[in-house]
Design an enzyme around this catalytic site. Structure first.
Site, PDB file in Angstrom:
ATOM      1  N   LYS A 184       0.829  -1.245   0.082  1.00 49.96           N
ATOM      2  CA  LYS A 184       0.097   0.033   0.150  1.00 49.96           C
ATOM      3  C   LYS A 184       0.932   1.181  -0.083  1.00 49.96           C
ATOM      4  CE  LYS A 184      -1.051   2.194   3.673  1.00 49.96           C
ATOM      5  NZ  LYS A 184      -1.480   2.547   4.782  1.00 49.96           N
ATOM      6  N   CYS A 213     -26.640   1.457  -2.626  1.00 57.14           N
ATOM      7  CA  CYS A 213     -25.516   0.692  -1.691  1.00 57.14           C
ATOM      8  C   CYS A 213     -26.302  -0.544  -1.045  1.00 57.14           C
ATOM      9  CB  CYS A 213     -25.055   1.862  -0.619  1.00 57.14           C
ATOM     10  SG  CYS A 213     -23.872   0.902   0.578  1.00 57.14           S
ATOM     11  N   CYS A 223     -25.125   6.544   7.119  1.00 54.97           N
ATOM     12  CA  CYS A 223     -25.974   6.315   5.646  1.00 54.97           C
ATOM     13  C   CYS A 223     -27.128   7.129   5.589  1.00 54.97           C
ATOM     14  CB  CYS A 223     -26.581   4.761   5.816  1.00 54.97           C
ATOM     15  SG  CYS A 223     -25.234   3.496   6.202  1.00 54.97           S
ATOM     16  N   CYS A 230     -18.658   7.317   5.446  1.00 62.47           N
ATOM     17  CA  CYS A 230     -18.725   5.907   5.453  1.00 62.47           C
ATOM     18  C   CYS A 230     -17.887   5.446   6.369  1.00 62.47           C
ATOM     19  CB  CYS A 230     -18.633   5.245   4.246  1.00 62.47           C
ATOM     20  SG  CYS A 230     -19.080   3.325   4.299  1.00 62.47           S
TER      21      CYS A 230
END
Length: 432
Positions: free
Chosen positions: A281, A367, A356, A349
């Site tokens: 990463k 979603c 939400c 999120c």
């Protein structure tokens, strides 16, 4: 001639009966004048009598089902033949005006109302999880079909990101290097920033880097880090996670860069991952931020978690997520997707307690992992009406539920802290 007492009493009774017979025709004649009105009234009374048998009218006259009427009770004497009999019940009707008192009682409760269910039903249904699919051609070639609507999801997420400034936008590792320094020093600062960011929030990493840039003797560069003793370097970064271990890794990496890479950072993924504490990463992010080359997607916990929540892939490890995304995502988005999803994971999120209710994807049913509770806070008002009348007090109670607001609760099964540990340790989990 003398009459006996019995004769006198008999005469009185006869005269009384005669008087009553003479008065009755007068009552009937008055009723006959308004016969049409009487018939209409009797029909209404009959309808009420069918519903409530045996009910007496307020005038004291009992109405029968055949429409006939009896006279008032004989226990009420008439004054003479020209006056109507007024019953006791008719007198009772002339009571004082009715007064009302209304008492409001309120209480808070949490219930699921029909209104909330109707609102939930009116919203579009949540999307199904449809990950990318591998399609094998007749010639043996493999083609990966992207998830449906991924472009719309990407565009909506970018729209939300533009509306909400996230910590990564101002304190991300790609933006922490001092632009007044040489390109070589900027690349070194970017590498160290990425090494410090593991298991550490951007706000903490930013403070540590700023402190090194302002207070490190000789400036923040490779030579200054080599000259510092480990305890002094540790003092600069003691607020970040795993700072003792990261001090060792930074010192060891500085020596490798001096000896093997001409005092600069490697320009390949293999060279970057060969440094202690640098995983894939960090390497892909460093290649993009320091060298300007997008050779892969930097997958941190946000990219790994959100793409799985969207159903784009079903993976367990970040490297699996990177390979899955790179198989179909256009290369021009490899650099942007990390910033996009990291910021989305920091603002809406969230790893714990997803918002939400504020997400456009959840609002449009795009979603599959959207979680919005259906519990609604309701203020329950009870109206108590007390009617004070001539004979008794009648109390009526009516409960009315008034919706005061929605309690939107976001839940998340993910318990990992904001970043994945790239130094050989599993991500820590918060206590439940």
């Amino acid at each position: 001639m003398r009459t006996s007492r019995i004769s006198r009493d008999t005469s009185k009774i006869i005269s009384s009966l005669a008087a009553s017979r003479t008065a009755r025709p007068l009552r009937q004649r008055r009723a006959a004048v308004n016969g049409a009105t009487r018939d209409s009234a009797l029909n209404d009374v009959e309808a009420n009598d069918v519903a409530k048998p045996g009910k007496r009218e307020s005038d004291g006259v009992v109405r029968h089902r055949d429409g006939d009427s009896d006279s008032a009770p004989t226990s009420v004497p008439e004054s003479d033949g020209n006056e109507e009999v007024v019953s006791k019940k008719r007198k009772r009707e002339q009571h004082a005006p009715v007064t009302t008192r209304v008492k409001r009682e309120t209480e808070e409760t949490s219930i699921t109302t029909i209104a909330s269910r109707e609102k939930a039903q009116s919203k579009p249904k949540k999307a199904r999880r449809v990950p990318a699919k591998k399609i094998v051609g007749s010639d043996g070639s493999v083609k990966v079909e992207p998830p449906p609507n991924w472009e719309e999801i990407y565009a909506l997420t970018r729209e939300m990101r533009n509306e909400n400034v996230a910590p990564v936008d101002t304190m991300g590792c790609a933006s922490l290097a001092d632009r007044s320094k040489s390109p070589r020093d900027q690349r070194f600062q970017t590498l160290v920033s990425l090494m410090l960011s593991s298991q550490t929030k951007d706000t903490v990493t930013s403070v540590a880097i700023k402190g090194m840039q302002e207070k490190m003797p000789g400036g923040f560069n490779l030579e200054s880090v080599l000259a510092l003793e480990p305890p002094a370097l540790n003092a600069f970064i003691n607020k970040v996670g795993f700072h003792n271990l990261k001090t060792k890794y930074i010192k060891a990496s500085a020596e490798i860069l001096r000896d093997k890479w001409n005092a600069d950072i490697p320009d390949t993924i293999a060279g970057l991952t060969s440094l202690p504490g640098v995983g894939p990463k960090m390497a892909y992010l460093c290649m993009s931020a320091a060298w300007g080359r997008d050779e892969g997607i930097g997958v941190d916990v946000h990219v790994h978690r959100i793409t799985n929540l969207w159903g784009w892939n079903k993976t367990k490890q970040p490297e699996e997520t990177r390979a899955a995304l790179e198989s179909w995502l256009p290369k021009e988005k490899w650099h942007d997707i990390n910033n996009l999803l990291v910021g989305h994971g920091q603002t809406i999120c969230l790893p714990l307690g997803r918002k939400c209710g504020e997400c456009k994807l959840a609002d449009r049913g795009m979603c599959p992992s959207a979680v919005v509770s259906k519990s609604t806070k309701v203020k329950k008002e009870e109206a108590v009406v007390k009617v004070e009348g001539w004979n008794e007090d009648v109390v009526l109670r009516e409960s009315v539920a008034v919706v005061t607001g929605n309690d939107i609760k976001a839940e998340d099964g993910e318990g990992a802290i904001l970043d994945i540990e790239d130094i050989g340790k599993a991500p820590r989990r918060r206590p439940r």
